[in-house]
Enzyme design. Structure first.
Site, PDB file in Angstrom:
ATOM      1  N   ARG A  18      -7.020  -5.710  25.354  1.00 47.53           N
ATOM      2  CA  ARG A  18      -7.503  -7.083  25.100  1.00 47.53           C
ATOM      3  C   ARG A  18      -6.819  -8.055  26.053  1.00 47.53           C
ATOM      4  O   ARG A  18      -5.880  -7.699  26.767  1.00 47.53           O
ATOM      5  CB  ARG A  18      -7.251  -7.505  23.656  1.00 47.53           C
ATOM      6  CG  ARG A  18      -5.800  -7.566  23.264  1.00 47.53           C
ATOM      7  CD  ARG A  18      -5.611  -7.622  21.756  1.00 47.53           C
ATOM      8  NE  ARG A  18      -4.192  -7.639  21.421  1.00 47.53           N
ATOM      9  CZ  ARG A  18      -3.482  -8.737  21.199  1.00 47.53           C
ATOM     10  NH1 ARG A  18      -4.052  -9.930  21.269  1.00 47.53           N
ATOM     11  NH2 ARG A  18      -2.204  -8.669  20.899  1.00 47.53           N
ATOM     12  N   GLY A  19      -7.309  -9.294  26.042  1.00 43.30           N
ATOM     13  CA  GLY A  19      -6.671 -10.376  26.786  1.00 43.30           C
ATOM     14  C   GLY A  19      -6.484 -10.103  28.266  1.00 43.30           C
ATOM     15  O   GLY A  19      -7.383  -9.592  28.953  1.00 43.30           O
ATOM     16  N   ILE A  20      -5.300 -10.448  28.743  1.00 48.02           N
ATOM     17  CA  ILE A  20      -5.000 -10.320  30.176  1.00 48.02           C
ATOM     18  C   ILE A  20      -5.054  -8.868  30.627  1.00 48.02           C
ATOM     19  O   ILE A  20      -5.597  -8.560  31.698  1.00 48.02           O
ATOM     20  CB  ILE A  20      -3.626 -10.965  30.478  1.00 48.02           C
ATOM     21  CG1 ILE A  20      -3.726 -12.493  30.352  1.00 48.02           C
ATOM     22  CG2 ILE A  20      -3.133 -10.580  31.873  1.00 48.02           C
ATOM     23  CD1 ILE A  20      -2.390 -13.218  30.414  1.00 48.02           C
ATOM     24  N   ASP A  54       2.320   4.030  22.540  1.00 46.22           N
ATOM     25  CA  ASP A  54       3.174   2.939  22.100  1.00 46.22           C
ATOM     26  C   ASP A  54       4.351   2.852  23.058  1.00 46.22           C
ATOM     27  O   ASP A  54       5.120   3.807  23.176  1.00 46.22           O
ATOM     28  CB  ASP A  54       3.647   3.230  20.671  1.00 46.22           C
ATOM     29  CG  ASP A  54       4.467   2.101  20.073  1.00 46.22           C
ATOM     30  OD1 ASP A  54       4.898   1.210  20.829  1.00 46.22           O
ATOM     31  OD2 ASP A  54       4.688   2.125  18.844  1.00 46.22           O
ATOM     32  N   VAL A  55       4.494   1.723  23.749  1.00 43.79           N
ATOM     33  CA  VAL A  55       5.555   1.621  24.759  1.00 43.79           C
ATOM     34  C   VAL A  55       6.953   1.625  24.145  1.00 43.79           C
ATOM     35  O   VAL A  55       7.938   1.771  24.853  1.00 43.79           O
ATOM     36  CB  VAL A  55       5.397   0.372  25.669  1.00 43.79           C
ATOM     37  CG1 VAL A  55       4.118   0.450  26.493  1.00 43.79           C
ATOM     38  CG2 VAL A  55       5.488  -0.920  24.881  1.00 43.79           C
ATOM     39  N   TYR A 146      11.318 -13.863  23.396  1.00 47.53           N
ATOM     40  CA  TYR A 146      10.226 -13.628  24.349  1.00 47.53           C
ATOM     41  C   TYR A 146      10.610 -14.047  25.767  1.00 47.53           C
ATOM     42  O   TYR A 146      10.417 -13.301  26.726  1.00 47.53           O
ATOM     43  CB  TYR A 146       8.984 -14.400  23.877  1.00 47.53           C
ATOM     44  CG  TYR A 146       7.750 -14.176  24.717  1.00 47.53           C
ATOM     45  CD1 TYR A 146       7.031 -12.993  24.614  1.00 47.53           C
ATOM     46  CD2 TYR A 146       7.295 -15.154  25.590  1.00 47.53           C
ATOM     47  CE1 TYR A 146       5.879 -12.789  25.378  1.00 47.53           C
ATOM     48  CE2 TYR A 146       6.150 -14.965  26.346  1.00 47.53           C
ATOM     49  CZ  TYR A 146       5.447 -13.773  26.238  1.00 47.53           C
ATOM     50  OH  TYR A 146       4.323 -13.578  26.993  1.00 47.53           O
ATOM     51  N   LYS A 150      10.981 -11.707  29.167  1.00 43.15           N
ATOM     52  CA  LYS A 150      10.132 -11.941  30.341  1.00 43.15           C
ATOM     53  C   LYS A 150      10.960 -12.309  31.580  1.00 43.15           C
ATOM     54  O   LYS A 150      10.607 -11.949  32.703  1.00 43.15           O
ATOM     55  CB  LYS A 150       9.098 -13.029  30.031  1.00 43.15           C
ATOM     56  CG  LYS A 150       8.062 -12.607  28.990  1.00 43.15           C
ATOM     57  CD  LYS A 150       7.276 -11.374  29.432  1.00 43.15           C
ATOM     58  CE  LYS A 150       6.097 -11.074  28.549  1.00 43.15           C
ATOM     59  NZ  LYS A 150       5.331  -9.893  29.013  1.00 43.15           N
ATOM     60  N   ILE A 179      -3.066 -19.253  29.483  1.00 41.68           N
ATOM     61  CA  ILE A 179      -4.318 -18.585  29.834  1.00 41.68           C
ATOM     62  C   ILE A 179      -5.223 -18.578  28.607  1.00 41.68           C
ATOM     63  O   ILE A 179      -4.752 -18.375  27.485  1.00 41.68           O
ATOM     64  CB  ILE A 179      -4.036 -17.115  30.282  1.00 41.68           C
ATOM     65  CG1 ILE A 179      -3.007 -17.080  31.430  1.00 41.68           C
ATOM     66  CG2 ILE A 179      -5.327 -16.406  30.674  1.00 41.68           C
ATOM     67  CD1 ILE A 179      -3.419 -17.766  32.720  1.00 41.68           C
TER      68      ILE A 179
END
Length: 240
Positions: A18-20, A54-55, A146, A150, A179
């Site tokens: 999904r998404g980006i 799953d990462v 978060y 990042k 975004i």
């Protein structure tokens, strides 16, 4: 007849359902690459090879790579996109809120890139593209976990560049701003308007605009670019 500037590669996009991540997978398919997508649920766009993974689980990542290698060949381009948020003010954030986000967003990227590096060294070619965020360098209230995860991807990319740069491997970071995705659509309209005011471009970005930057970094044209942070944020994070 013009020759394409991009050699078809085997590409893995984590969190590509999904998404980006979905938009990146779509763009890579459009560019003629062989695209695999991992996700905990759902699947990637039409034309992609989707694997449930799953990462946060190294064994799951290893199994996903084995399945992708059998289907598409050794992975040549990794787009580490899978990520979660657990926004909370610092004083209220539990240690679990912090470590869970770090484990998926940062350690998850480590698990994926480490597994990919075996093939990179063997083929003397590899592209690593980390999907970071403007808040990784700009900061964000309620996002200590978060933004830390990042920001750390920048150091990761630069260390990989120094370690593997002579072996034909590049590692770069794309830092999207606001975004238009399902997540931003859920924000109250007045909050969206407030955010838009802070963006010099005066609008939110499209996931496809992030995808174009990623596909360029994966292309032959970007072979001498490594350790870079490419903002796709309409000017929001300038200088950060």
């Amino acid at each position: 007849m013009t020759t394409p500037s991009t050699t078809p590669r085997t590409v893995l996009v984590t969190g590509g359902n999904r998404g980006i991540g979905y938009a990146i997978a779509e763009e890579m398919i459009a560019q003629g690459h062989r695209v695999a997508v991992t996700a905990r649920s759902g699947s990637g766009p039409e034309g992609s090879f989707s694997v449930v993974a799953d990462v946060s689980d190294a064994a799951s990542i290893d199994a996903a790579f084995t399945a992708i290698e059998a289907e598409l060949g050794p992975v040549e381009v990794v787009v580490a996109n899978a990520g979660i948020t657990k926004d909370m003010l610092l004083m209220r954030m539990s240690e679990e809120d912090f470590t869970d986000v770090i484990d998926v967003n940062l350690t998850g990227a480590f698990r994926v890139v480490k597994r990919a590096s075996k093939a990179f060294l063997k083929q003397r070619f590899g592209r690593v593209i980390f999907i970071s965020s403007v808040v990784g360098l700009y900061g964000g209230a309620g996002q200590v976990n978060y933004s830390s995860s990042k920001a750390a991807l920048v150091g990761f990319a630069r260390s990989v560049t120094r370690e593997l740069g002579a072996r034909g491997v590049t590692a770069n970071v794309v830092a999207p701003g606001f975004i238009e995705t399902d997540m931003t659509a859920e924000l109250p309209e007045e909050q969206q308007a407030e955010y838009r005011k802070a963006i010099p471009a005066g609008r939110y970005g499209q996931a496809s605009e992030v995808a174009k930057a990623v596909s360029w970094l994966a292309s032959d044209d970007a072979g001498y670019i490594s350790g870079a942070v490419i903002p796709v944020d309409g000017g929001l994070g300038m200088g950060h």
